[in-house]
Write a protein that holds these residues in place. Structure first.
Motif, PDB file in Angstrom:
ATOM      1  N   THR A  29     -15.392 -52.431   5.339  1.00 26.50           N
ATOM      2  CA  THR A  29     -14.149 -53.295   5.334  1.00 26.50           C
ATOM      3  C   THR A  29     -12.833 -53.093   4.645  1.00 26.50           C
ATOM      4  N   ALA A  30     -13.212 -52.501   3.364  1.00 24.43           N
ATOM      5  CA  ALA A  30     -11.940 -52.120   2.629  1.00 24.43           C
ATOM      6  C   ALA A  30     -11.453 -50.612   3.033  1.00 24.43           C
ATOM      7  N   LEU A  31     -12.206 -49.723   3.612  1.00 21.32           N
ATOM      8  CA  LEU A  31     -11.763 -48.529   4.075  1.00 21.32           C
ATOM      9  C   LEU A  31     -10.975 -48.737   5.513  1.00 21.32           C
ATOM     10  N   ILE A  32     -11.628 -49.715   6.353  1.00 21.22           N
ATOM     11  CA  ILE A  32     -10.802 -50.051   7.647  1.00 21.22           C
ATOM     12  C   ILE A  32      -9.538 -50.775   7.303  1.00 21.22           C
ATOM     13  N   ALA A  33      -9.383 -51.523   6.507  1.00 23.50           N
ATOM     14  CA  ALA A  33      -8.329 -52.042   5.653  1.00 23.50           C
ATOM     15  C   ALA A  33      -7.037 -51.288   5.412  1.00 23.50           C
ATOM     16  N   ALA A  34      -7.640 -50.307   4.753  1.00 19.87           N
ATOM     17  CA  ALA A  34      -6.766 -49.267   4.330  1.00 19.87           C
ATOM     18  C   ALA A  34      -5.974 -48.374   5.236  1.00 19.87           C
ATOM     19  N   ALA A  35      -7.036 -48.103   6.583  1.00 23.91           N
ATOM     20  CA  ALA A  35      -6.683 -47.428   7.726  1.00 23.91           C
ATOM     21  C   ALA A  35      -5.572 -47.955   8.338  1.00 23.91           C
ATOM     22  N   TRP A  36      -6.142 -49.234   8.714  1.00 25.07           N
ATOM     23  CA  TRP A  36      -5.216 -49.931   9.846  1.00 25.07           C
ATOM     24  C   TRP A  36      -3.983 -50.763   9.185  1.00 25.07           C
ATOM     25  N   ALA A  37      -4.422 -51.369   8.104  1.00 27.44           N
ATOM     26  CA  ALA A  37      -3.339 -52.235   7.479  1.00 27.44           C
ATOM     27  C   ALA A  37      -2.546 -51.775   6.397  1.00 27.44           C
ATOM     28  N   LYS A  38      -2.816 -50.449   5.997  1.00 26.50           N
ATOM     29  CA  LYS A  38      -2.121 -49.519   4.958  1.00 26.50           C
ATOM     30  C   LYS A  38      -2.404 -50.419   3.763  1.00 26.50           C
ATOM     31  N   GLU A  39      -3.687 -50.937   3.539  1.00 32.43           N
ATOM     32  CA  GLU A  39      -3.586 -51.728   2.250  1.00 32.43           C
ATOM     33  C   GLU A  39      -4.023 -50.607   1.131  1.00 32.43           C
ATOM     34  N   GLN A  40      -3.658 -50.672  -0.077  1.00 29.67           N
ATOM     35  CA  GLN A  40      -3.738 -49.770  -1.142  1.00 29.67           C
ATOM     36  C   GLN A  40      -5.115 -50.168  -1.946  1.00 29.67           C
ATOM     37  N   LEU A  41      -5.961 -48.998  -1.903  1.00 30.05           N
ATOM     38  CA  LEU A  41      -7.272 -48.953  -2.732  1.00 30.05           C
ATOM     39  C   LEU A  41      -6.968 -48.705  -4.052  1.00 30.05           C
ATOM     40  N   GLN A  42      -7.344 -49.643  -5.013  1.00 38.40           N
ATOM     41  CA  GLN A  42      -7.417 -49.552  -6.342  1.00 38.40           C
ATOM     42  C   GLN A  42      -8.684 -48.620  -6.739  1.00 38.40           C
TER      43      GLN A  42
END
Length: 79
Positions: A29-42
């Motif tokens: 879920t975090a990886l998909i959010a980073a890819a699609w929504a450009k979320e920053q992974l800490q």
């Protein structure tokens, strides 16, 4: 997407084998959010993901249950 991957794993592997992969759902879920929504992974998310993957790998490779291993060791040392 993560839920679909989980349901596919249950169908292919069965519920008892795929239950440990349920731990990977937040990671995907975090990886998909980073890819699609450009979320920053800490950094703590990467560390948590690495620990999660390590736990799943260890659970997959560890074939002897801890309880059985302890009782076998107790029998050989006491007898």
């Amino acid at each position: 997407m993560a839920s679909w991957m989980w349901m596919t794993a249950v169908v292919r592997l069965g519920p008892s084998r795929s239950i440990m992969f349920f731990n990977l759902t937040p990671l995907f879920t975090a990886l998909i959010a980073a890819a699609w929504a450009k979320e920053q992974l800490q950094t703590y998310l990467w560390m948590g993901g690495a620990l999660t993957i390590l736990g799943v790998v260890l659970a997959e490779r560890w074939k002897t249950p801890v309880r059985l291993a302890r009782s076998a060791t107790a029998r050989t040392t006491s007898g």
